[in-house]
Design an enzyme around this catalytic site. Structure first.
Site, PDB file in Angstrom:
ATOM      1  N   ASP A 222      12.390  18.623  21.536  1.00  0.00           N
ATOM      2  CA  ASP A 222      12.198  18.170  20.161  1.00  0.00           C
ATOM      3  C   ASP A 222      10.891  17.376  20.094  1.00  0.00           C
ATOM      4  OD1 ASP A 222      12.862  17.193  17.454  1.00  0.00           O
ATOM      5  OD2 ASP A 222      13.238  15.296  18.489  1.00  0.00           O
ATOM      6  N   MET A 223      10.346  17.234  18.896  1.00  0.00           N
ATOM      7  CA  MET A 223       9.075  16.526  18.757  1.00  0.00           C
ATOM      8  C   MET A 223       9.246  15.083  18.280  1.00  0.00           C
ATOM      9  SD  MET A 223       6.509  19.486  17.355  1.00  0.00           S
ATOM     10  CE  MET A 223       5.177  18.294  17.293  1.00  0.00           C
ATOM     11  N   ASP A 224       9.528  14.898  16.988  1.00  0.00           N
ATOM     12  CA  ASP A 224       9.584  13.549  16.422  1.00  0.00           C
ATOM     13  C   ASP A 224      10.741  12.750  17.013  1.00  0.00           C
ATOM     14  OD1 ASP A 224       7.464  13.622  14.166  1.00  0.00           O
ATOM     15  OD2 ASP A 224       8.586  15.480  13.910  1.00  0.00           O
TER      16      ASP A 224
ATOM     17  N   LYS B 141      18.998  24.619  16.003  1.00  0.00           N
ATOM     18  CA  LYS B 141      18.127  24.675  17.183  1.00  0.00           C
ATOM     19  C   LYS B 141      18.808  25.346  18.371  1.00  0.00           C
ATOM     20  CE  LYS B 141      15.122  20.695  16.263  1.00  0.00           C
ATOM     21  NZ  LYS B 141      14.554  19.455  16.832  1.00  0.00           N
TER      22      LYS B 141
ATOM     23  N   THR C 178      11.558  22.178  17.020  1.00  0.00           N
ATOM     24  CA  THR C 178      11.319  21.135  16.027  1.00  0.00           C
ATOM     25  C   THR C 178      11.846  21.509  14.644  1.00  0.00           C
ATOM     26  OG1 THR C 178       9.546  19.871  14.934  1.00  0.00           O
ATOM     27  CG2 THR C 178       9.027  22.121  15.600  1.00  0.00           C
ATOM     28  N   GLY C 179      12.040  20.501  13.814  1.00  0.00           N
ATOM     29  CA  GLY C 179      12.372  20.741  12.427  1.00  0.00           C
ATOM     30  C   GLY C 179      11.141  21.017  11.589  1.00  0.00           C
TER      31      GLY C 179
ATOM     32  N   ASN D  89      19.740  16.814  14.173  1.00  0.00           N
ATOM     33  CA  ASN D  89      19.299  18.211  14.175  1.00  0.00           C
ATOM     34  C   ASN D  89      19.102  18.765  15.581  1.00  0.00           C
ATOM     35  OD1 ASN D  89      17.046  16.454  14.378  1.00  0.00           O
ATOM     36  ND2 ASN D  89      15.658  18.011  13.628  1.00  0.00           N
TER      37      ASN D  89
ATOM     38  N   ASP E 229      16.798  13.700  20.016  1.00  0.00           N
ATOM     39  CA  ASP E 229      17.173  12.335  19.639  1.00  0.00           C
ATOM     40  C   ASP E 229      18.023  12.247  18.383  1.00  0.00           C
ATOM     41  OD1 ASP E 229      15.038  10.964  17.256  1.00  0.00           O
ATOM     42  OD2 ASP E 229      14.786  13.011  17.966  1.00  0.00           O
TER      43      ASP E 229
END
Length: 270
Positions: free
Chosen positions: A8-10, A194, A42-43, A220, A217
């Protein structure tokens, strides 16, 4: 040996200032040198990820991406789509009506990019975060059969939670509903998340489920944390994610992704 790592990114790969540490970049490269495929999950839309893909040198015909919270999985170099599951315009019209009743804002992603009936601070945040334009349109003009990738209701945390508490039960039966940030709740096709996006990549790469590691985290990330053989929650993750994870690493401010990769990939068996 883990053969596929989805990150995941953010709140996970990115530090609070939306940068990737050099240590994390170096650690990812070391994992890739060992033959491990590393992908971002990622979202964000593709346009909101491109600069990071370039920074990580993940722009070849051998690189893949899961975006829009799993509604889309594709090859970066060839742009081949492996997995694409959308909503329809009628879903956006329905959810817009609900948002109005609950007193929260809404925006969505379609072929025209990010679309919103009103340019709120949350739509502006989406624009700034992903470096994309936001188009203000009258939702009554939307074709009920138009493809809509994802829909987001937005508001300050307490007010958004109050709205979520009033969601009818059938909403969860009809859509995948994800709390991706304190001020975002997202709606996807019931078959999009995801976990399904990572599954599509794993099938293409012929990687068994037990050889997959995922980092996340927020809400999602739940499906891919559950799906992976090694689901890793960040130290700063939502409690619900920590509870289902196989391992809790350091926070995104402390190079938690690098710590997890070092522990389970680079230094495994030591």
């Amino acid at each position: 040996m883990y053969k596929l790592i989805a990150i995941d990114m953010d709140g996970t790969l990115l530090r609070p200032d939306h940068t990737i540490s050099q240590h994390t970049k170096d650690t990812i490269k070391k994992a890739q040198a060992k033959g491990v495929k590393v992908v971002l999950a990622t979202g964000r839309p593709l346009d909101g990820v491109k600069k990071y893909l370039k920074e990580l040198d993940m722009i070849t015909n051998e690189d893949y991406l899961v975006c829009f919270n799993g509604a889309l999985a594709q090859n970066i170099g060839t742009e081949e789509v492996l997995h694409h599951i959308t909503l329809k315009g009628k879903d956006l019209i329905e959810l817009h009506e609900l948002a109005q009743k609950l007193g929260v804002n809404i925006h969505a992603f379609s072929k025209d990019g990010c679309i919103t009936p009103e340019l709120t601070k949350y739509a502006k945040h989406e624009s700034e975060l992903n470096d994309i334009e936001v188009n203000v349109i009258d939702y009554s003009t939307i074709d009920p059969e138009e493809d809509i990738v994802k829909i987001m209701m937005t508001e300050e945390g307490d007010k958004l939670q109050k709205a979520i508490d009033q969601f009818p039960e059938e909403l969860y039966e009809k859509y995948t509903v994800l709390r991706s940030a304190p001020y975002f709740v997202e709606f996807l096709n019931k078959n999009a998340n995801k976990g399904e996006g990572v599954r599509a990549l794993a099938e293409r790469m012929n990687v068994a489920q037990e050889h997959i590691m995922t980092f996340g985290d927020a809400g999602n990330d739940k499906h891919m944390i559950e799906y992976a053989g090694m689901g890793v929650a960040m130290g700063n993750a939502f409690e619900e994610i920590k509870e289902i994870a196989n391992f809790i690493t350091k926070t995104n401010s402390e190079d938690g992704v690098a710590f997890g990769i070092e522990k389970f990939v680079l230094n495994a068996g030591e």
